[in-house]
Scaffold this active site. Structure first.
Site, PDB file in Angstrom:
ATOM      1  CE1 TYR A 139      33.539  36.678  15.594  1.00 51.44           C
ATOM      2  CE2 TYR A 139      32.764  35.126  13.952  1.00 51.44           C
ATOM      3  CZ  TYR A 139      33.617  36.144  14.329  1.00 51.44           C
ATOM      4  OH  TYR A 139      34.542  36.624  13.438  1.00 51.44           O
ATOM      5  CE  LYS A 189      48.862  34.174  19.393  1.00 55.22           C
ATOM      6  NZ  LYS A 189      50.072  34.198  18.550  1.00 55.22           N
ATOM      7  CG  ASP A 222      50.701  34.172  15.209  1.00 56.67           C
ATOM      8  OD1 ASP A 222      50.376  32.993  15.433  1.00 56.67           O
ATOM      9  OD2 ASP A 222      51.539  34.774  15.919  1.00 56.67           O
ATOM     10  CG  ASP A 246      34.544  35.462  10.081  1.00 52.52           C
ATOM     11  OD1 ASP A 246      34.467  35.492   8.842  1.00 52.52           O
ATOM     12  OD2 ASP A 246      33.943  36.267  10.813  1.00 52.52           O
ATOM     13  CG  ASP A 250      36.520  36.526   4.658  1.00 50.26           C
ATOM     14  OD1 ASP A 250      35.858  35.550   4.252  1.00 50.26           O
ATOM     15  OD2 ASP A 250      36.003  37.551   5.116  1.00 50.26           O
TER      16      ASP A 250
END
Length: 358
Positions: A139, A189, A222, A246, A250
């Site tokens: 970001y 990851k 994942d 992020d 959620d």
């Protein structure tokens, strides 16, 4: 104590007004004074200043003891230049205040377990804390907007972290785990990304050297997303980077039945920023039906982490539970046998419960 209020866009002003009534009740109950300074951030600031994070807001935030934020954004500003989108204001205030740590607690309430998209026996007992790095990663890396490169339209975003950035957020997670159930799940990851391989190595080194009593395990992002659905109660503290945090927060937010229930705190070494994790919900703005619970509980986090008023934080959280136990709900959670109330009324009920607490 000086609090900067940033109601923002959409439902932001409504949920902020409800929350201020609760904050005022806590101040009255426990004998302290709050001074409010209302400023603009997001789309409303673009309209007024042509800037989602104007200088006047920045100065006020730095001078405050804490900042309370409603929500930013909406379709009205979808077509402004990318450099001044409402969300840029949120990123910039985090960067300006040095808010590198985002805390997002997710505790499934017994009053809303039945509303979870998961079966009740699967979600029951879920009590986790997501510790998200907030000022680094993709970001905040270099963004190259779409352009022709060798005749092919191309765009890129750079995912960048440094050792100090990883160390300071990992330390927050380990310290939080020591006060909870003593377990950190670090999410990355590392099978694909170089940044993640460095992240995993540093976190492992820190656990072995400084936090041997804290259990550490690693998840690919994942797999973590899948495990949040299969067995969310297994998690205590989830440590992860900006973009993964992020997304995962959620996902976790709906486990308890509504994204409108959940608070967050963004912390650094100075002024903290507190906000619900939901968006501005422009489709219901102005109707008085938004759920202010996440914002109210964010105020409780503010009293605990920034203002050193833990008794006020405890009282607000207990008051929310009492109002829910008494059967009051905003429309998103209403059902048979429950009393439906609007945004302002829920704030009033929680405020009164704070004042009535023994």
């Amino acid at each position: 104590m000086k609090i900067v209020l940033l109601p923002g866009d959409g439902i932001g002003p409504e949920i902020m007004d409800a929350t201020v009534s609760v904050m005022d009740a806590a101040a009255k109950k426990f004998g302290f004074t709050l001074e409010y300074d209302k400023q603009l951030l997001g789309g409303c600031a673009i309209d007024a200043y042509g800037d989602p994070f104007p200088e006047v807001t920045e100065k006020a935030a730095h001078a405050a003891d804490a900042v309370m934020l409603g929500a930013v954004g909406g379709p009205k500003w979808d077509h402004v230049d990318p450099s001044i989108r409402p969300e840029k204001g949120l990123l910039r205030i985090r960067k300006s205040l040095g808010l590198y740590c985002n805390l997002r607690p997710m505790k499934v309430s017994r009053f809303t377990t039945h509303l979870s998209p998961l079966k009740e026996d699967r979600v029951a007992g879920t009590d986790l804390l997501i510790v998200r790095e907030l000022t680094g990663g993709i970001y905040f890396g270099t963004h190259n907007e779409a352009a022709l490169v060798n005749g092919v339209e191309t765009a890129s975003d750079v995912d960048l972290y440094t050792r100090p950035e990883v160390e300071r957020i990992a330390r927050k997670a380990f310290e939080a785990a020591k006060k909870r159930r003593g377990k950190v799940s670090s999410v990355d990851k590392a099978n694909v990304l170089a940044e993640s391989r460095m992240w995993r190595r540093i976190v492992t080194e820190m656990q072995e050297k400084d936090y041997p009593d804290v259990e550490l395990n690693h998840f690919y992002v994942d797999n973590c997303a899948m495990q949040l659905v299969l067995n969310p109660a297994q998690f205590d503290v989830i440590l992860t980077n900006n973009i993964f945090g992020d997304i995962l927060s959620d996902e976790a937010s709906v486990l308890g039945g509504s994204i409108g229930l959940l608070p967050s705190a963004s912390l650094g070494d100075g002024t903290g920023l507190y906000e619900p994790i939901h968006g501005s919900a422009p489709d219901i703005a102005g109707q008085g039906i938004a759920n202010p619970t996440g914002t109210i509980l964010s105020a409780a986090m503010m009293f605990r982490y920034s203002l050193d008023k833990p008794e006020a934080a405890d009282a607000i959280e207990a008051a929310v539970d009492k109002v829910y136990a008494d059967g009051f709900r905003t429309p998103d959670l209403a059902g048979a046998g429950l009393t439906k109330v609007n945004t302002a009324k829920l704030g009033e009920l929680v405020a009164q419960a704070v004042l009535d607490a023994k």
